[in-house]
Design an enzyme around this catalytic site. Structure first.
Site, PDB file in Angstrom:
ATOM      1  N   HIS A  55       0.791  -1.185   0.105  1.00 20.23           N
ATOM      2  CA  HIS A  55       0.111   0.076  -0.066  1.00 20.23           C
ATOM      3  C   HIS A  55       0.975   1.488   0.065  1.00 20.23           C
ATOM      4  CE1 HIS A  55      -3.929  -2.038   1.777  1.00 20.23           C
ATOM      5  NE2 HIS A  55      -3.413  -2.710   0.899  1.00 20.23           N
ATOM      6  N   GLU A  57       0.969   3.834   1.817  1.00 21.44           N
ATOM      7  CA  GLU A  57       1.321   4.160   3.275  1.00 21.44           C
ATOM      8  C   GLU A  57       2.548   3.269   3.685  1.00 21.44           C
ATOM      9  OE1 GLU A  57      -3.038   4.336   3.571  1.00 21.44           O
ATOM     10  OE2 GLU A  57      -1.868   3.381   2.230  1.00 21.44           O
ATOM     11  N   CYS A  85      -6.231   1.887   5.958  1.00 18.68           N
ATOM     12  CA  CYS A  85      -6.958   0.642   6.324  1.00 18.68           C
ATOM     13  C   CYS A  85      -6.317   0.259   7.626  1.00 18.68           C
ATOM     14  CB  CYS A  85      -6.514  -0.294   5.438  1.00 18.68           C
ATOM     15  SG  CYS A  85      -4.941  -1.125   5.056  1.00 18.68           S
ATOM     16  N   CYS A  88      -2.376  -0.276   7.631  1.00 19.80           N
ATOM     17  CA  CYS A  88      -1.548   0.841   7.574  1.00 19.80           C
ATOM     18  C   CYS A  88      -1.605   1.549   8.915  1.00 19.80           C
ATOM     19  CB  CYS A  88      -1.893   1.596   6.343  1.00 19.80           C
ATOM     20  SG  CYS A  88      -1.603   0.810   4.553  1.00 19.80           S
TER      21      CYS A  88
END
Length: 123
Positions: A55, A57, A85, A88
Site C-alpha cells: 500500500h 502508506e 486501512c 496501514c
C-alpha cells in the site's frame, strides 16, 4: 498546522496517486515529511508487485525508516490521499508518526475514524 503546507504536500501525494492509477492500481499516494523534506513516498502497488502489503502508506513508511535508519518515525507527518486501512494504521502506530493528514474518508475500510479508529486507541 499551516493549511497551505498541508495542501502542498497533499498535492504531492495526489501526484503519486496518479502513478498508481497509470499502473492499473487503486489510486492512492502517500508522502512522509519531516522538517519540510520528503523522507518517504509511495503509491499503491499490490497488484503489480503481487504483494498485499504494498500500500502507498507502507511504501512511504518503509522508505522513511531507511532514510532515518530507525523504525521510529518521530516528528513526521504522513500525507495520504485516502484514509488508511487497518494494516496501514497499525504500521503508523508502530512507527510513531506524529501526524496523519488524509484526503478522503473510506467508509468501507477506513481505520482512522470512518469504520474503525486504530489511531485513536490509547497506547
Amino acid at each position: 498546522m499551516n493549511q497551505q503546507r498541508d495542501e502542498y504536500w497533499m498535492r504531492h501525494a495526489l501526484g503519486l496517486a496518479r502513478l498508481a492509477w497509470e499502473q492499473g492500481e487503486v489510486p492512492v499516494g502517500a508522502v512522509l515529511v519531516q522538517d519540510e523534506r520528503v523522507i518517504g513516498e509511495g503509491w499503491n502497488r499490490p497488484i503489480g508487485q503481487h504483494d498485499p502489503t504494498a500500500h502507498a502508506e507502507m511504501m512511504a513508511l518503509r522508505q522513511g525508516g531507511k532514510v532515518l535508519e530507525n523504525y521510529r518515525l518521530l516528528n513526521t507527518t504522513l500525507y495520504v490521499t485516502l484514509e488508511p486501512c487497518v494494516m496501514c494504521a497499525g504500521a503508523m502506530v508502530h512507527s510513531r508518526i506524529t501526524r496523519l493528514v488524509y484526503g478522503a474518508h473510506d467508509v468501507k475500510t477506513g481505520a482512522a475514524g470512518s469504520l474503525l479508529d486504530v489511531l485513536g486507541i490509547p497506547a
